[in-house]
Write an enzyme that holds these catalytic residues in place. Structure first.
Site, PDB file in Angstrom:
ATOM      1  CE  LYS A 111      -4.292  -1.787   1.938  1.00 24.01           C
ATOM      2  NZ  LYS A 111      -5.235  -1.793   3.055  1.00 24.01           N
ATOM      3  CE  LYS A 192      -5.667  -7.915  -1.307  1.00 23.92           C
ATOM      4  NZ  LYS A 192      -5.429  -7.670   0.044  1.00 23.92           N
ATOM      5  CE  LYS A 195     -12.648  -3.118   1.530  1.00 21.82           C
ATOM      6  NZ  LYS A 195     -13.363  -3.543   2.708  1.00 21.82           N
TER       7      LYS A 195
END
Ligand code: TYM
Length: 326
Positions: A111, A192, A195
């Site tokens: 991230k 994967k 969101k």
């Protein structure tokens, strides 16, 4: 009865991965366990999110939980920010964790990559997650595969704290399903479904219409062969579709493959299964969206029950570490 705790971030629409990897099992577990489910709004602040979006997403996520069958009379459903003990315990655990181990978290690395501004909370986030779990003397944490490393850290922090300051926390076990723990992006089946990184075409949202679900499955990426076979390494797209179908129907993905003649048939079967799974959720969600008072009342009741468990655990940890009582 086992104490169960888990959480989901209100950082956007819930998707098929959240549903099959987590939410579906939250509903099953509330029937047999002493379950606590938390909408982790504080975690959503680790990345840029506007106040309006956060507010709306928190209410929407709660409504989706209820629509999916979470019953506030059978479990405790609450919002993390309503229970201040979470951040208070997180500080004590930050004083137990090391900078090095937090830097090694793969979700942090993923991230943080490519961002100029990385919030310090993105680094310390897994410690807040450990506080979430440990406050409730949790025995079992149902999660998808991507939370495995965070829960290892939670276990390590609990053991380290207990060893240094005396037995304070229950060391939790994780419960990762065999099927559906890692649903992949329909367009990029080696990544994967997520969101924050999936495109709208790669992700099935809980709020998608049946026509949207059907179209997304029809366009799902497969491969140039024709054989329907469960082989995640060599056939990630086809295997993901088999896994979705199996997780939706409680079956085994490898066992389903021989009964399906073509990719077209597989896509249609997966679409039909997901449409059937989501139809009642969509219907109830529409009713709840029109009735925000019911959702808010459920969350208020949940926060009170959660705090009754969290407060004594925090107190125990504060005394153990050497803080004076007032
Ligand atoms: P979050 O909000 O990213 O995801 C919520 C749950 O959905 C699972 N999940 C998936 N399962 C299968 N396939 C996928 N593609 C997929 N994507 C997500 C996640 O594994 C998770 O179970 N840090 C957590 C939230 C959290 C938490 C906690 C969880 C905060 N405190 C304490 C358990 C206990 C998170 O960001 O999940």
């Amino acid at each position: 009865m086992a104490r169960v705790f888990s959480g989901i971030q209100p950082s956007g629409t819930l998707h098929l991965g959240n549903y099959l990897g987590a939410l579906q099992r939250f509903v099953q577990r509330q029937e047999v366990d002493d379950a606590y489910y938390c909408i982790v709004d504080l975690h959503a602040l680790t990345l840029e999110i506007s106040p309006e979006v956060l507010r709306q997403a928190t209410i929407d996520t709660a409504a989706l939980f209820l629509a999916a069958g979470i019953d506030p009379d059978r479990c405790v459903l609450f919002v993390q920010g309503h229970v201040p003990e979470h951040t208070q315990l997180a500080w004590l655990l930050e004083c137990t964790a090391s900078y090095g181990e937090l830097q090694r978290m793969t979700q942090f690395k993923d991230k943080a990559q490519g961002r100029d501004q990385v919030r310090s909370s993105l680094l310390t986030y897994p410690v807040l997650m450990a506080a979430d779990v440990l406050l409730y003397d949790t025995n079992i944490v149902p999660v998808g595969d991507d939370q495995r490393q965070h829960l290892e850290l939670t276990r390590n922090l609990a053991e380290r704290f207990n060893h240094r300051y005396g037995k304070t926390f229950v060391v939790p076990e994780m419960d990762i399903p065999e099927i559906g723990a890692r649903i992949m992006d329909l367009q990029v089946p080696t990544k994967k479904m997520s969101k924050s990184t999936s495109s709208p075409q790669g992700l099935i949202a809980l709020s998608d219409t049946p026509a949207e679900i059907e179209r997304k499955f029809r366009r799902a990426v497969t491969d140039s062969e024709t054989e329907v076979r469960y082989d995640p390494e060599h056939k990630p797209g086809v295997s993901n579709l088999l896994e979705i179908l199996a997780a939706a129907n409680g079956a085994d993905p490898a066992g389903l493959a021989p009964g399906i003649a073509s990719y077209g048939e597989l896509k249609q079967a997966a679409a039909d299964a997901v449409i059937e799974l989501f139809a009642p959720v969509r219907e109830r969600y529409a009713e709840l969206a029109a009735d925000p008072g019911t959702v808010a009342a459920a969350l208020r009741k949940g926060a009170e029950k959660a705090e009754a468990i969290a407060a004594p655990t925090l107190e125990r940890a504060q005394r153990a570490i050497g803080l004076l009582s007032t």
